[in-house]
Design an enzyme around this catalytic site. Structure first.
Site, PDB file in Angstrom:
ATOM      1  N   LYS A 111      -7.852 -16.985  -2.289  1.00 27.07           N
ATOM      2  CA  LYS A 111      -6.916 -15.907  -2.498  1.00 27.07           C
ATOM      3  C   LYS A 111      -7.835 -14.325  -2.259  1.00 27.07           C
ATOM      4  O   LYS A 111      -8.665 -14.567  -2.050  1.00 27.07           O
ATOM      5  CB  LYS A 111      -6.366 -15.759  -4.131  1.00 27.07           C
ATOM      6  N   ARG A 138       0.789 -16.787 -18.745  1.00 21.88           N
ATOM      7  CA  ARG A 138       1.315 -16.208 -17.497  1.00 21.88           C
ATOM      8  C   ARG A 138       2.585 -17.120 -16.850  1.00 21.88           C
ATOM      9  O   ARG A 138       3.575 -16.867 -16.800  1.00 21.88           O
ATOM     10  CB  ARG A 138       0.182 -15.950 -16.333  1.00 21.88           C
ATOM     11  N   TYR A 154      -9.242  17.759   8.865  1.00 25.85           N
ATOM     12  CA  TYR A 154      -7.864  18.308   8.687  1.00 25.85           C
ATOM     13  C   TYR A 154      -7.850  19.432   7.591  1.00 25.85           C
ATOM     14  O   TYR A 154      -8.660  18.962   6.507  1.00 25.85           O
ATOM     15  CB  TYR A 154      -7.030  17.185   8.050  1.00 25.85           C
ATOM     16  N   MET A 200      -7.345   8.746   8.910  1.00 27.19           N
ATOM     17  CA  MET A 200      -6.873   7.437   8.813  1.00 27.19           C
ATOM     18  C   MET A 200      -7.471   6.257   9.746  1.00 27.19           C
ATOM     19  O   MET A 200      -7.886   5.322   9.053  1.00 27.19           O
ATOM     20  CB  MET A 200      -5.112   7.432   9.229  1.00 27.19           C
TER      21      MET A 200
END
Ligand SMILES: *Cc1c(COP(=O)(O)O)cnc(C)c1O
Length: 375
Positions: free
Chosen positions: A39, A138, A268, A316
């Site tokens: 996972k 869960r 920026y 980004m």
């Protein structure tokens, strides 16, 4: 088209993954197998590539994933070991799971009926693992009356076969092991109930990474470690008693170098203002690759030519570091985002601390366009 290493890439040393698996095997001994948990995109290392490697080169016979989507992706990538989905399965995924022979958890009748119907209509028999509720609250069925009823019911469903039983420990890393022992007690109850109903699961598994290390009496047929396989002992860094190795380095490249004067700005909104003349390197990655721009504010850095280069700002897709003190930096030099470079190192704990996240989150967040290169 061969894109080579792209703008930014993770290099995963597969030899270390294999060595980690073998160290875990040495620790658990004969009669117990490792079911690696893939996972969080195999801790960012790429779950398809890692699944392939483990099945093909490391004799792993079953892996665990969180979702049917991941299981199907593994099948499509040609991974042909058994696959268990550990989490609750939304009904829309059942068709694909049955089609691909994926093992799933079962803990209620409604799901069992649904799977049974799907199995019949596909002419398949589906393998399920009874998920025991022992403290997480869960998913799972409690031992005792609830389990009895469920098992009696499952026996009447011809399309399904109970091949496994498992549960999950909720604080196996804690110094106080009493709740883990309590959960194990409930798990043992479930095992004897199944036994008395004539069910002998081939897959009995309770231990995650932390428990794989310390909870020998709870190993059963399989242990289910994620982090250990990736070289991380959650029992604490200093307790890496198995000698596990972290196999990842993360790289980007210097795409521009420039001198700026006091008073000039970078990024920026003129984010960084120079108060002296300095040398700035532009790098080929940004927060779009899963890096956290906040670390710029926290004094985060990368390594270039074995030296620390602090972030000035990050966009980004590109970022800026201060290389004033690094004499020999050249265009297209590698920047190390995670890993060692010469004498310096950004290890996983430093890295996740810089990102302000847990290390699994930090790894899982590494973006999809970061190429994974296996060596
Ligand atoms: C995440 C998870 C694991 C593996 O956890 P690690 O601590 O990384 O070993 C095992 N079992 C279940 C059910 C999980 O959710």
């Amino acid at each position: 088209m061969d894109l080579g290493v792209g703008n930014t890439f993770l290099e995963v040393d597969l030899g270390k993954i294999k060595a980690n698996l073998n160290r875990i095997r040495g620790h658990i001994g004969e009669g117990c197998e490792v079911m690696p948990v893939l996972k969080a995109n195999a801790a960012g290392m790429g779950f398809e590539g890692m699944g392939h490697f483990m099945a093909d080169e490391c004799s792993v016979r079953i892996v665990a994933v969180a979702q049917v989507f991941e299981a199907v992706k593994l099948r499509e990538a040609g991974v042909d070991c058994k696959i268990l989905v550990m989490g609750g399965v939304p009904y829309g995924n059942v068709h694909a799971a049955v089609e691909h022979g994926i093992h799933m958890p079962v803990f209620n009748r409604e799901f069992a009926v649904l799977v049974n119907d799907e199995a019949k209509s596909q002419g398949n028999k589906v393998k399920l693992h009874t998920k025991m509720e022992t403290g997480m609250n869960r998913i799972g069925v409690k031992p005792g009356r609830d389990l009895d009823r469920l098992v009696d019911y499952l026996k009447g469903l011809a399309g399904i076969e109970v091949v496994g039983v498992y549960s999950h420990l909720v604080e196996s890393q804690a110094a106080d092991k009493s709740f883990s022992h309590h959960q194990h007690g409930l798990f043992k109850e479930a095992l004897s109930q199944l036994d008395s109903k004539g069910i002998e699961p081939r897959y009995i598994h309770l231990c995650n990474s932390a428990a794989t290390v310390w909870f020998k009496e709870a190993h059963y047929t399989h242990v289910r470690p994620g982090r250990l396989v990736y070289g991380i002992d959650p029992n604490g860094d200093e307790k890496n008693g198995l000698g596990l190795e972290f196999p990842v380095k993360w790289y980007a490249f210097v795409t521009n170098l420039k001198e700026i004067e006091a008073g000039e700005t970078v990024g920026y909104n003129r984010f960084f203002k120079a108060n002296r003349s300095m040398k700035v390197a532009t790098l080929s990655f940004g927060y779009g690759d899963g890096y956290n721009r906040n670390l710029v504010l926290k004094g985060g850095h990368v390594l270039i030519n074995g030296k620390r280069a602090k972030f000035l700002d990050m966009c980004m897709d590109q970022s800026f570091v201060d290389v004033t003190a690094i004499e020999d930096v050249k265009l297209n030099d590698r920047a190390v985002l995670l890993g060692s470079d010469g004498e310096e190192e950004i290890n996983l704990l430093d890295f996740s601390a810089m990102l302000g996240e847990g290390y699994m989150n930090a790894m899982a967040g590494i973006g999809g366009r970061v190429r994974r290169i296996y060596r």
